[in-house]
Motif scaffolding. Sequence first.
Motif, mmCIF file in Angstrom:
data_model
loop_
_atom_site.group_PDB
_atom_site.id
_atom_site.type_symbol
_atom_site.label_atom_id
_atom_site.label_comp_id
_atom_site.label_asym_id
_atom_site.label_seq_id
_atom_site.Cartn_x
_atom_site.Cartn_y
_atom_site.Cartn_z
ATOM 1 N N THR A 141 11.476 0.990 0.000
ATOM 2 C CA THR A 141 10.892 -0.341 -0.148
ATOM 3 C C THR A 141 11.868 -1.457 0.179
ATOM 4 O O THR A 141 11.454 -2.531 0.619
ATOM 5 N N THR A 190 8.050 6.672 1.858
ATOM 6 C CA THR A 190 9.019 5.591 1.699
ATOM 7 C C THR A 190 9.880 5.436 2.949
ATOM 8 O O THR A 190 10.270 4.317 3.303
ATOM 9 N N ASP A 193 7.927 3.528 5.449
ATOM 10 C CA ASP A 193 7.916 2.146 4.974
ATOM 11 C C ASP A 193 9.178 1.425 5.445
ATOM 12 O O ASP A 193 9.113 0.298 5.977
ATOM 13 N N HIS A 262 2.191 -4.962 7.547
ATOM 14 C CA HIS A 262 2.224 -5.196 6.111
ATOM 15 C C HIS A 262 1.052 -6.058 5.652
ATOM 16 O O HIS A 262 0.502 -5.838 4.569
ATOM 17 N N HIS A 276 1.920 2.395 -0.788
ATOM 18 C CA HIS A 276 2.224 1.363 0.200
ATOM 19 C C HIS A 276 2.813 1.918 1.495
ATOM 20 O O HIS A 276 2.380 1.568 2.594
ATOM 21 N N GLY A 277 3.797 2.796 1.381
ATOM 22 C CA GLY A 277 4.399 3.346 2.592
ATOM 23 C C GLY A 277 3.415 4.137 3.412
ATOM 24 O O GLY A 277 3.437 4.112 4.653
ATOM 25 N N ASN A 280 1.118 1.803 5.308
ATOM 26 C CA ASN A 280 1.846 1.309 6.471
ATOM 27 C C ASN A 280 1.813 2.325 7.603
ATOM 28 O O ASN A 280 1.581 1.988 8.776
#
Length: 388
Positions: A141, A190, A193, A262, A276-277, A280
């Motif tokens: 992150t 990650t 990301d 993003h 989140h990753g 993406n």
Amino acid sequence: MIATILVPPVMEIGGGAIGRIGAVLSRLGVTRPLVVTDPFMRDSGHAERLLAPLRAAGFTADMFAETVPDPTTDVIAAGVERLLAGGYDGLVALGGGSPIDTAKAMAVLAANGGRMRDYKVPNPIARTGVPVIAIPTTAGTGSEVTRFTVITDTETDEKMLIAGPMLVPAAAIIDYELTLTCPPRLTADTGIDALTHAIEAYVSVKASPYTDAMAIAAIRQIAPHIRRACADPGDRTAREAMMLGATLAGMAFSNASVALVHGMSRPIGAFFHVPHGLSNAMLLPAVTAWSLPGAPGRYADCARAMGVAGPEQDDAAAGLALVMALRQLNADLSVPSPRHYGIDPARWDGLLETMAAQALASGSPGNNPLVPDVAAMVALYRQAWNGD
């Protein structure tokens, strides 16, 4: 062009750096820290292994372990209540991006009052909160070095971007040994990301020579090591490179901003609870392909930094090589499409306009080499549905 650069004033980097936590707290004048972490870190004993030596060294330390993936306003409110009631003078965030983002938001809200939505971009933050010391346990992150936090509004399901100098941690302890137990899926998500941070920082319209150097260095660390780190979690060389790459990418995008990937990714996380990753990664090839005409030379530089294009190739060929390499990376790391992730297709279709509108409102798409409208983002969401 004048670039304003913000990074943590104190950074301890390297294997075993977590042993410096006491010295870092003393340097910042913190005597009563609250460790902000998640249930896994608490239940696995990782958090206690941080707390025990602090208490032995004379610190009055306690733990708030209620953080959740995609931090919510409810969790922030509970954390602020704990922070204020306990009279803590510093926050130590231990974990992935969620505990770090949570600690940042707690510090902001405790110092400024109101509700988290009062501080979403472009609203300013007036006062600095208690010092935040960020200790990441994933390589991705970059939150340990950034001026951002992302919080989901429980009432609206909006994933809010909050930004400002007050959100840059007072210190970061970057110890790659803390990532050695990360499972392959988390390592992949990650890691992509971090790669996305680096690429978007480099092609952002807010890029500067400083952020360019950080972004290209990050790509050169991540690209040759991400598959190795996923295949062998104990590969210390790969783990160290991924951690360094994630931090470099964090410094790059914190000062150049992220862009379209993003902006479109955050609503997927908010509405469908995709990490989140991973969200993406679902978008990165399609958005990169769409954006290529806006900055062919910049995307070509990214391809060369990844090692998928040589100096003899022109920018157009290098850009296409980058898109193909990103598609192959997703395939190698088993990144599912939204469809194969199990998202309900009717709900996905029904939320496309809303997700695109929220993405545009976040401001991130405005940093992209090509700036989309809502219709263009809806088309990209549709393209990503089955996999690029």
